[in-house]
Design an enzyme around this catalytic site. Sequence first.
Site, short mmCIF file in Angstrom:
data_model
loop_
_atom_site.label_atom_id
_atom_site.label_comp_id
_atom_site.label_asym_id
_atom_site.label_seq_id
_atom_site.Cartn_x
_atom_site.Cartn_y
_atom_site.Cartn_z
N ASP A 133 0.47 11.91 4.64
CA ASP A 133 -0.80 11.58 4.00
C ASP A 133 -1.92 11.61 5.04
OD1 ASP A 133 -2.16 10.22 1.50
OD2 ASP A 133 -2.88 9.14 3.26
N TYR A 190 -10.33 10.72 8.03
CA TYR A 190 -9.49 10.13 9.09
C TYR A 190 -9.64 10.84 10.43
CZ TYR A 190 -6.88 8.06 5.10
OH TYR A 190 -6.52 7.42 3.96
N LYS A 192 -7.71 14.39 1.29
CA LYS A 192 -8.62 13.75 0.33
C LYS A 192 -10.06 14.20 0.54
CE LYS A 192 -5.60 9.73 0.81
NZ LYS A 192 -5.37 9.58 2.26
N HIS A 224 -11.11 10.74 -2.91
CA HIS A 224 -10.75 9.58 -2.09
C HIS A 224 -11.22 8.26 -2.72
CE1 HIS A 224 -9.82 8.62 2.40
NE2 HIS A 224 -9.51 7.60 1.65
N1 LIG Z 1 -6.66 6.12 -0.19
C1 LIG Z 1 -7.20 5.22 0.59
O1 LIG Z 1 -8.34 4.78 0.39
C2 LIG Z 1 -6.40 4.67 1.74
C3 LIG Z 1 -6.80 3.47 2.35
C4 LIG Z 1 -6.02 2.97 3.40
C5 LIG Z 1 -4.88 3.66 3.81
N2 LIG Z 1 -4.53 4.85 3.21
C6 LIG Z 1 -3.34 5.61 3.66
O2 LIG Z 1 -2.22 4.73 3.67
C7 LIG Z 1 -1.64 4.71 4.97
C8 LIG Z 1 -0.99 3.37 5.27
O3 LIG Z 1 -1.92 2.32 5.19
P1 LIG Z 1 -2.51 1.57 6.49
O4 LIG Z 1 -2.49 2.48 7.65
O5 LIG Z 1 -3.80 0.98 6.06
O6 LIG Z 1 -1.53 0.33 6.71
P2 LIG Z 1 0.05 0.08 6.82
O7 LIG Z 1 0.81 1.35 6.78
O8 LIG Z 1 0.38 -0.98 5.82
O9 LIG Z 1 0.17 -0.62 8.24
C9 LIG Z 1 0.01 0.09 9.43
C10 LIG Z 1 0.15 -0.89 10.60
O10 LIG Z 1 1.47 -1.45 10.61
C11 LIG Z 1 2.09 -1.21 11.87
N3 LIG Z 1 3.51 -0.95 11.55
C12 LIG Z 1 4.00 0.12 10.88
N4 LIG Z 1 5.33 0.02 10.71
C13 LIG Z 1 5.71 -1.15 11.29
C14 LIG Z 1 6.95 -1.81 11.44
N5 LIG Z 1 8.08 -1.27 10.95
N6 LIG Z 1 6.98 -2.99 12.11
C15 LIG Z 1 5.84 -3.53 12.60
N7 LIG Z 1 4.62 -2.96 12.48
C16 LIG Z 1 4.55 -1.77 11.83
C17 LIG Z 1 1.36 -0.04 12.47
O11 LIG Z 1 1.39 -0.10 13.87
P3 LIG Z 1 1.63 1.19 14.85
O12 LIG Z 1 1.02 2.39 14.22
O13 LIG Z 1 0.93 0.77 16.10
O14 LIG Z 1 3.12 1.31 15.01
C18 LIG Z 1 -0.05 -0.26 11.94
O15 LIG Z 1 -0.74 -1.22 12.74
C19 LIG Z 1 -2.82 5.06 5.88
O16 LIG Z 1 -2.42 5.43 7.18
C20 LIG Z 1 -3.47 6.16 5.09
O17 LIG Z 1 -2.74 7.38 5.24
C21 LIG Z 1 -5.27 5.35 2.18
#
Ligand SMILES: NC(=O)c1ccc[n+]([C@@H]2O[C@H](COP(=O)([O-])OP(=O)(O)OC[C@H]3O[C@@H](n4cnc5c(N)ncnc54)[C@H](OP(=O)(O)O)[C@@H]3O)[C@@H](O)[C@H]2O)c1
Length: 332
Positions: free
Chosen positions: A76, A81, A110, A143
């Site tokens: 994704d 980004y 997106k 998005h």
């Molecule tokens: N459509 C939208 O508006 C929208 C909005 C937000 C996000 N997104 C998408 O969704 C994806 C995921 O959401 P997000 O990045 O907001 O948050 P997330 O995936 O819930 O959390 C990411 C965080 O968790 C840490 N992490 C990941 N796996 C872990 C584990 N097994 N143990 C401990 N810590 C862990 C990562 O650290 P490290 O990377 O340092 O390991 C990072 O700090 C985004 O990257 C993006 O692609 C879309």
Amino acid sequence: MILFMLITGLLAACSEAVSKPGVAPLIELNDGHTIPSLGLGTWLGFTKEGTTAPVKDDSVQKAVELAIDVGYRHIDTAAIYSTEEQVGAAIKKKIAEGVVAREDLFITSKLWNDRHAPEAVVPALRESLARLQLDYLDLYLIHWPVGQFENGTFDLTDYAETWKGMIDAKNRGLVKSIGVSNFNITQLQRLLSMTPVKPAVLQVEVNFNLQQSQLIEFCKMQNIAVVGYTPFGSLFHSKAAPDAPPPRTDEQALLRIADKYHKSVAQVALRYLIELGVIPIPKSVTPKRIRDNIEVFDFQLKRQEREVMKTYDRNYRTIAVTMWKDSPYYPF
Ligand SMILES: NC(=O)c1ccc[n+]([C@@H]2O[C@H](COP(=O)([O-])OP(=O)(O)OC[C@H]3O[C@@H](n4cnc5c(N)ncnc54)[C@H](OP(=O)(O)O)[C@@H]3O)[C@@H](O)[C@H]2O)c1
Ligand SMILES: *[C@@H]1O[C@H](CO)[C@@H](O)[C@H](O)[C@H]1NC(C)=O
Ligand SMILES: *[C@@H]1O[C@H](CO)[C@@H](O)[C@H](O)[C@H]1NC(C)=O
């Protein structure tokens, strides 16, 4: 070896929902294409000022390369980004090495809020494709329902008009499936009433504190797949806002469940979303976490365990982007 095969065979016979570790089963979309039931997120998060964090090194490229090596087939990204180049470089490398073929991968990007004019969609998608070095995407999403010009004024273009540009992109073969992100039920219903082409996917925030049961129920009825972003919500002390509701990774009830399956609390959190029917897209640039986050297809939670997790639902958003709250299309 034989014992191992026997055990995996038995596991497979016991439950269809349990599959080989490291392989996310495919889910069929309403347009006939398929999507892997877990993907890798590539957004680097917010800065203190509330904008997207800048890309400083090649950590996203490294993350995507490892992810493909360990079995991820769904990535994704988004124009905003600034990670599309790195995602593209990783894909190119893994295809050249013969690890995967393009058709084995499911790549999402997106459309950003400053390209909501229907005639701006195809050019914006072509720019994403160029950065990704791809000739088609598997999924392209609007998005946000909110439009905003580069100078900050809201673009009042109706998202139903933007959607016509998305249909055009699909008809030209630049993308296999089209969908929306951050739309609420009212907006989805309105869009469905105005268009002959149903979104294949809705991408929204889903995690322990925001379980979205109404929205998920609505999408099930409409056969729209739900991709869950920010799947960990406020689970990690390092990331949680001071006012964020529990649980964190040291929650005793979660630790007991995780121990029972020889999994981490993070893995249990992802498994819960999968069992809600959501496709999580956890982001990590840390090798061990990238490996762990896809190892969630070899166990299944008990009903009582899911009931414990249901109690964490607080309608609490990690990503609210309140700076757009004055737009007539603000969804939350
Ligand atoms: N459509 C939208 O508006 C929208 C909005 C937000 C996000 N997104 C998408 O969704 C994806 C995921 O959401 P997000 O990045 O907001 O948050 P997330 O995936 O819930 O959390 C990411 C965080 O968790 C840490 N992490 C990941 N796996 C872990 C584990 N097994 N143990 C401990 N810590 C862990 C990562 O650290 P490290 O990377 O340092 O390991 C990072 O700090 C985004 O990257 C993006 O692609 C879309
Ligand atoms: C912002 O940009 C839009 C689109 O280019 C333009 O129509 C509008 O007048 C601009 N507004 C301001 C305040 O500069
Ligand atoms: C969805 O967003 C629209 C536009 O801001 C708003 O009018 C509507 O009340 C919202 N509906 C729900 C169910 O939140």
